[in-house]
Structures are given as C-alpha cells and as structure tokens.
Design an enzyme around this catalytic site. Structure first.
Site, PDB file in Angstrom:
ATOM      1  N   SER A   1      22.775  42.546  59.082  1.00  0.00           N
ATOM      2  CA  SER A   1      23.394  42.409  60.405  1.00  0.00           C
ATOM      3  C   SER A   1      22.598  41.478  61.304  1.00  0.00           C
ATOM      4  O   SER A   1      22.521  41.687  62.500  1.00  0.00           O
ATOM      5  CB  SER A   1      23.479  43.791  61.055  1.00  0.00           C
ATOM      6  OG  SER A   1      22.169  44.342  61.094  1.00  0.00           O
TER       7      SER A   1
ATOM      8  N   GLY B   1      24.658  37.743  59.144  1.00  0.00           N
ATOM      9  CA  GLY B   1      25.236  39.014  58.692  1.00  0.00           C
ATOM     10  C   GLY B   1      26.285  39.506  59.675  1.00  0.00           C
ATOM     11  O   GLY B   1      27.402  39.901  59.291  1.00  0.00           O
TER      12      GLY B   1
ATOM     13  N   LYS C   1      20.423  32.822  51.344  1.00  0.00           N
ATOM     14  CA  LYS C   1      19.943  31.492  50.969  1.00  0.00           C
ATOM     15  C   LYS C   1      18.463  31.581  50.617  1.00  0.00           C
ATOM     16  O   LYS C   1      17.607  31.681  51.500  1.00  0.00           O
ATOM     17  CB  LYS C   1      20.205  30.497  52.101  1.00  0.00           C
ATOM     18  CG  LYS C   1      21.715  30.245  52.287  1.00  0.00           C
ATOM     19  CD  LYS C   1      22.063  29.209  53.312  1.00  0.00           C
ATOM     20  CE  LYS C   1      23.571  28.966  53.319  1.00  0.00           C
ATOM     21  NZ  LYS C   1      24.029  28.069  54.377  1.00  0.00           N
TER      22      LYS C   1
ATOM     23  N   LYS D   1      18.063  23.431  50.351  1.00  0.00           N
ATOM     24  CA  LYS D   1      18.183  22.573  51.538  1.00  0.00           C
ATOM     25  C   LYS D   1      17.280  23.058  52.669  1.00  0.00           C
ATOM     26  O   LYS D   1      16.935  22.296  53.569  1.00  0.00           O
ATOM     27  CB  LYS D   1      19.648  22.450  51.980  1.00  0.00           C
ATOM     28  CG  LYS D   1      20.357  23.757  52.344  1.00  0.00           C
ATOM     29  CD  LYS D   1      20.130  24.226  53.749  1.00  0.00           C
ATOM     30  CE  LYS D   1      20.667  25.628  53.974  1.00  0.00           C
ATOM     31  NZ  LYS D   1      20.331  26.207  55.262  1.00  0.00           N
TER      32      LYS D   1
HETATM   33  N1  LIG Z   1      21.849  32.273  60.615  1.00  0.00           N
HETATM   34  C1  LIG Z   1      22.516  31.299  60.019  1.00  0.00           C
HETATM   35  O1  LIG Z   1      22.984  30.345  60.670  1.00  0.00           O
HETATM   36  C2  LIG Z   1      22.755  31.364  58.566  1.00  0.00           C
HETATM   37  C3  LIG Z   1      21.989  32.127  57.723  1.00  0.00           C
HETATM   38  N2  LIG Z   1      22.228  32.156  56.388  1.00  0.00           N
HETATM   39  C4  LIG Z   1      21.449  32.982  55.486  1.00  0.00           C
HETATM   40  O2  LIG Z   1      21.853  34.323  55.646  1.00  0.00           O
HETATM   41  C5  LIG Z   1      20.791  35.210  55.290  1.00  0.00           C
HETATM   42  C6  LIG Z   1      20.656  36.245  56.374  1.00  0.00           C
HETATM   43  O3  LIG Z   1      20.230  35.612  57.549  1.00  0.00           O
HETATM   44  P1  LIG Z   1      20.582  36.072  59.025  1.00  0.00           P
HETATM   45  O4  LIG Z   1      21.734  36.995  59.049  1.00  0.00           O
HETATM   46  O5  LIG Z   1      20.700  34.811  59.808  1.00  0.00           O
HETATM   47  O6  LIG Z   1      19.295  36.920  59.427  1.00  0.00           O
HETATM   48  P2  LIG Z   1      18.398  36.772  60.747  1.00  0.00           P
HETATM   49  O7  LIG Z   1      17.260  35.867  60.433  1.00  0.00           O
HETATM   50  O8  LIG Z   1      19.231  36.451  61.916  1.00  0.00           O
HETATM   51  O9  LIG Z   1      17.920  38.238  61.033  1.00  0.00           O
HETATM   52  C7  LIG Z   1      16.913  38.923  60.442  1.00  0.00           C
HETATM   53  C8  LIG Z   1      17.504  40.210  59.909  1.00  0.00           C
HETATM   54  O10 LIG Z   1      16.519  40.847  59.111  1.00  0.00           O
HETATM   55  C9  LIG Z   1      16.557  42.244  59.437  1.00  0.00           C
HETATM   56  N3  LIG Z   1      15.268  42.834  59.053  1.00  0.00           N
HETATM   57  C10 LIG Z   1      14.083  42.749  59.692  1.00  0.00           C
HETATM   58  N4  LIG Z   1      13.161  43.448  59.016  1.00  0.00           N
HETATM   59  C11 LIG Z   1      13.782  43.979  57.936  1.00  0.00           C
HETATM   60  C12 LIG Z   1      13.358  44.779  56.849  1.00  0.00           C
HETATM   61  N5  LIG Z   1      12.089  45.180  56.730  1.00  0.00           N
HETATM   62  N6  LIG Z   1      14.278  45.115  55.899  1.00  0.00           N
HETATM   63  C13 LIG Z   1      15.540  44.696  55.989  1.00  0.00           C
HETATM   64  N7  LIG Z   1      16.002  43.924  56.991  1.00  0.00           N
HETATM   65  C14 LIG Z   1      15.132  43.580  57.953  1.00  0.00           C
HETATM   66  C15 LIG Z   1      16.842  42.277  60.907  1.00  0.00           C
HETATM   67  O11 LIG Z   1      17.318  43.538  61.284  1.00  0.00           O
HETATM   68  C16 LIG Z   1      17.901  41.195  61.006  1.00  0.00           C
HETATM   69  O12 LIG Z   1      19.173  41.738  60.719  1.00  0.00           O
HETATM   70  C17 LIG Z   1      19.570  34.323  55.078  1.00  0.00           C
HETATM   71  O13 LIG Z   1      19.341  34.129  53.707  1.00  0.00           O
HETATM   72  C18 LIG Z   1      19.949  32.998  55.737  1.00  0.00           C
HETATM   73  O14 LIG Z   1      19.336  31.869  55.132  1.00  0.00           O
HETATM   74  C19 LIG Z   1      23.272  31.459  55.854  1.00  0.00           C
HETATM   75  C20 LIG Z   1      24.083  30.693  56.632  1.00  0.00           C
HETATM   76  C21 LIG Z   1      23.888  30.577  58.040  1.00  0.00           C
HETATM   77  O1  LIG Z   2      22.105  27.853  56.413  1.00  0.00           O
HETATM   78  C1  LIG Z   2      22.348  27.467  57.536  1.00  0.00           C
HETATM   79  C2  LIG Z   2      23.519  26.650  57.881  1.00  0.00           C
HETATM   80  O2  LIG Z   2      24.402  26.540  56.823  1.00  0.00           O
HETATM   81  C3  LIG Z   2      21.447  27.808  58.641  1.00  0.00           C
HETATM   82  O3  LIG Z   2      20.203  27.276  58.386  1.00  0.00           O
HETATM   83  P1  LIG Z   2      18.956  27.802  59.203  1.00  0.00           P
HETATM   84  O4  LIG Z   2      18.524  29.089  58.568  1.00  0.00           O
HETATM   85  O5  LIG Z   2      17.943  26.707  59.106  1.00  0.00           O
HETATM   86  O6  LIG Z   2      19.452  27.997  60.606  1.00  0.00           O
END
Ligand SMILES: NC(=O)C1=CN([C@@H]2O[C@H](COP(=O)(O)OP(=O)(O)OC[C@H]3O[C@@H](n4cnc5c(N)ncnc54)[C@H](O)[C@@H]3O)[C@@H](O)[C@H]2O)C=CC1
Ligand SMILES: O=C(CO)COP(=O)(O)O
Length: 413
Positions: A17, A21, A127, A263
């Site tokens: 989340s 998420g 990712k 990337k």
């Molecule tokens: N944010 C973006 O624009 C995008 C992110 N992604 C990928 O999606 C995946 C998830 O990233 P985000 O949702 O952006 O995460 P985020 O970086 O925004 O948030 C961190 C998350 O980790 C959780 N967290 C912290 N400590 C934790 C623990 N000990 N155990 C489990 N969870 C814990 C937090 O509650 C939070 O939900 C990553 O692999 C990222 O590369 C992919 C596309 C876009």
């Molecule tokens: O994967 C992403 C866009 O597709 C987001 O990349 P960042 O984690 O660098 O923000």
C-alpha cells in the site's frame, strides 16, 4: 432444462500500500466494481501498519478513503479495504497482486505460506531482482516458488502519482502460466463478461504456454476449480485496464520484469549527469548505453524465454526507462545528491517520507551477481553506478567508465 450455476467471482487482494500499491488498489477496485460478473467488489489491501499523527494508518485509510502517507490527495474507492493482517487480507483470494518494495517480499511470502488458496494466481508489480548466492531470479519467479503458485508481472512507464491522477499511460502485463493437468474450462465470453477494452488481445494465443512457470519442477500448478472463470489474458486485462491505464498483455514475464528492475540502475546515472548540469545529450547517452545493457543482461541470464522486442516495443521496456530517467524518484534523488554533494541515502531519508528507492539496492544486487560471474567489465554502466554508490568512482568519471575499450588498432590510429 437445468440452468447452469453462475460462475464464482474472483476475490482480489493487493499486497502492499505504498505509492504504487495504493494506486494499483484504486485501479483494480474501479474494475472490480465495473465487472461484478467477474470479481467480488471489495478489494483487500494489505497495509504494513504504522502510526500517523497518533492514529493507525489502516484506520485512516478506511475512514478517509485515502492513503494520507503514501498517496495523499487521491480518493480511493470505498471498497478498497485496508487490512493490517496479511494472513487475513490474502484469505480466499484467487488473484493476489504483489506490490511492495522488493526488499520486503521474501519475509512476506514466508508469512503467508499456508494462508493463500493453493490455486491462487499472482501478478507482481515489483521492480527489482532477487539475487542470492550467485543466483538471480525474477520476483515473479521468487513469489511463485515461495508460494507454489503461478505469478506473472505488471510493469510499465507508470509513475504512480500520474496514474493516480488518471493521466493516461500504458502498461505491460506478462502472464503465461504453464498448462495444468485438468485446466478448468474457459467459460464462453459473453457481452456481459467480455471487457470491451480486451478486444485487442489475440484470443488464439491464450492457451499457448512456455516453460517458465516460476514454480519448482516438483510442484504442479493447481488447477482453478471449474466454478471460476479462467484467469487468463482477458481476465487480467479486465482487472487492470482503465480508460487512463491502457494494458497490453504479453507472454514475456522475464522481459517485463527485468525492464522494470534494471532501468532503476540507469535512472541513478541519469540523475547524476542531470545534477552535474551536463544536459539532455548526456542523459540520452546514459539511456542508450543503459538500454543496451538491459537487453544484454536479459539475453545472457534469461535467454531461454526473453524477447528483445519487450525492451524496445513495450511500455515495460524503453518507455519505462524514459519516464523514470525524467520524473522517477530514483532520478530525482540521484540528481539532488549530485547537486548537494550528499549521499542518496541521506536524500532518500529527507525527501521520500518513507517511500523506498529501488535503484540503489538493485545496483548493488546486480553488481554482486555480475561480480560472482566475473562479468563486471561487460556491463560498464551498471558497474559504474555501483562503484559510484560505493565511493570508488565519481559521477564525473561516467564517460570514461562506460567508454568501450579501444582495440590496439584503434588506439594506434
Ligand atoms: N511509486 C511508483 O511510481 C512506482 C513504483 N513501482 C514499484 O512498485 C513497488 C512498490 O513501490 P511503492 O508502492 O511505490 O512503495 P513506496 O516506496 O511508496 O512505499 C514503501 C512501502 O513499504 C512499506 N514498508 C515499510 N517497511 C516495511 C516492512 N518492513 N515490510 C513491509 N512493508 C514495509 C510501507 O508501508 C510502504 O507501503 C516497487 O518495487 C517500485 O519499484 C512501480 C511503478 C511505479
Ligand atoms: O517505476 C517507475 C515508473 O514506471 C517509478 O520509478 P521510481 O521508483 O524511480 O519513481
């Protein structure tokens, strides 16, 4: 004549989340509401519980229908249910969407072994790559193996905040489960259960499978009981496609996953050269070399199944590279770190409010893997990024570090 029993609906859980998420939970929940014939409306969203201003984050999300920490200012559908218990959140779900920073996935999978339906199917939006003892795995594979289920991948040029604001973009889903012994019959698609948006999927390809299952050879994929709609390309597209989030479904799970993971390494170098003020030409050079290394990496280590065109034609490849090197968090933090002369860790702590950069750990993990194979020199950009992160080289050294080695003939000319 006996009437046919209605099909059982799929229950969907988003595991994670954060910024992405929460966005994906919004996307999916809009579609569960739009397709009541296929999906249960409520979407469980597992939240790593923490406190915000003295209140539990799950309570805040369920009261405000917004994730005030990781996706502030965006309304979530009321039927996204924040749940702090991972075992409860995944219970009875046939579709599990894994979406959390890659460093947390291993523990999480261990926690839910035994709580999930044995015939559940997964989609990893993570990712990163899983490197252990000189071996490398995709997270879709790692999840599949830990849980004994099939797991595909979703990745693309998808900066979460833009998707959450419903700004149009594309994404790629890779979904290619192996055949099962007694595959549930695919119910006929009717005007009611056929998503209009699914029309460009080549239905003739739905039953073609390759040999990457993400499952240990001993474990067979459990067939979905016949009372469910098959979980196939059309179902996946129906679950994720929105007017502002256009989905293409392919079979290349390795290509889609690796594009998203690698990337992030390139984006760090792009951020550094931007921070140095070197301009767009320099950044384009980084992206060109980065794309070549991404394809080369995929071909060498996942060559059996990977398709070069995934990197060059799909959102999960070159498009994600471009967007991340412009507006991604890895790029932004790397740029600030070059401008301010501070470590990325310091910038991440200050700027990200708990969000996690994936590029730094991926650079380290990929470097450990390449080192164990004696192949660091063959991936000069990935190696340069790792050296700079370790303080063994400077940002300014990048052009020399990625310059192809000259042959004697060239050197003499
Ligand atoms: N944010 C973006 O624009 C995008 C992110 N992604 C990928 O999606 C995946 C998830 O990233 P985000 O949702 O952006 O995460 P985020 O970086 O925004 O948030 C961190 C998350 O980790 C959780 N967290 C912290 N400590 C934790 C623990 N000990 N155990 C489990 N969870 C814990 C937090 O509650 C939070 O939900 C990553 O692999 C990222 O590369 C992919 C596309 C876009
Ligand atoms: O994967 C992403 C866009 O597709 C987001 O990349 P960042 O984690 O660098 O923000």
């Amino acid at each position: 004549m006996a009437s046919l029993a209605p099909f059982k609906k799929h229950k969907v859980t988003v595991v994670g989340s954060g910024n992405w998420g929460s966005t994906i939970a919004k996307v999916v929940a809009e579609n569960t509401a739009a397709h009541p014939d296929l999906f249960e409306k409520d979407v469980q969203m597992w939240v790593y519980e923490e406190e915000l201003d003295g209140k539990k984050l799950t309570e805040l999300i369920n009261e405000k229908h917004e994730n005030p920490k990781y996706l502030p200012g965006i309304s979530l559908p009321k039927h996204v249910i924040a749940n702090p218990s991972i075992e409860d959140a995944v219970k009875d779900s046939t579709i599990l969407v894994f979406n959390l920073p890659h460093q947390f996935i291993k523990n999480l999978c261990q926690q839910i072994q035994g709580s999930i339906l044995p015939y559940a199917r997964g989609i990893s939006c993570i990712k990163g790559v899983d490197v252990r003892e000189g071996e490398i795995r995709l997270f879709s594979e790692a999840i599949g193996k830990e849980l004994g289920i099939y797991c595909g991948a979703l990745s693309g040029a998808n900066i979460a905040n833009e998707v959450a604001q419903e700004k149009w973009c594309e994404t790629t889903i890779a979904y290619d489960p192996p055949p099962v012994d007694s595959q549930a019959p695919t119910p006929a698609r009717t005007p009611q259960n056929q998503s209009p948006s699914a029309s460009h999927v080549d239905l003739s390809k739905l039953d073609q499978h390759k040999d990457v299952s993400g499952l240990p050879s001993k474990i067979k994929l459990k067939p979905l009981p016949a009372e469910f709609h098959a979980i196939d390309h059309v179902t996946m597209q129906t679950l994720f496609h929105r007017p502002y989030f256009h989905v293409r479904v392919v079979d290349d799970v390795a290509g889609v996953s690796l594009g998203g993971a690698l990337k992030n390494i390139v984006a760090l170098a792009a951020g550094w050269v931007d921070g140095l003020g070197w301009g767009d030409n320099a950044k384009a050079a980084i992206m060109r070399v980065g794309l070549l290394e991404m394809v080369d990496f995929g071909k060498r280590f996942f060559g059996k199944t990977i398709q070069t065109k995934t990197f060059t034609e799909e959102s999960a490849g070159v498009a994600d590279l471009i967007t991340t090197c412009s507006g991604g968090r890895n790029h932004r933090c790397a740029k600030m770190s070059a401008v301010e002369g501070k470590s990325i860790a310091e910038i991440e702590e200050r700027e990200m409010n708990g969000q996690k950069l994936q590029g730094v750990s991926t650079a380290e993990e990929v470097n450990n893997f390449l080192k164990s194979k004696g192949l660091e020199d063959e991936f000069p950009l990935f190696t340069a990024v790792s050296k700079i992160l370790k303080g063994e080289a400077k940002y300014e050294d990048i052009p020399q570090l990625i310059e192809p080695k000259t042959t004697d003939a060239h050197a003499e000319a």
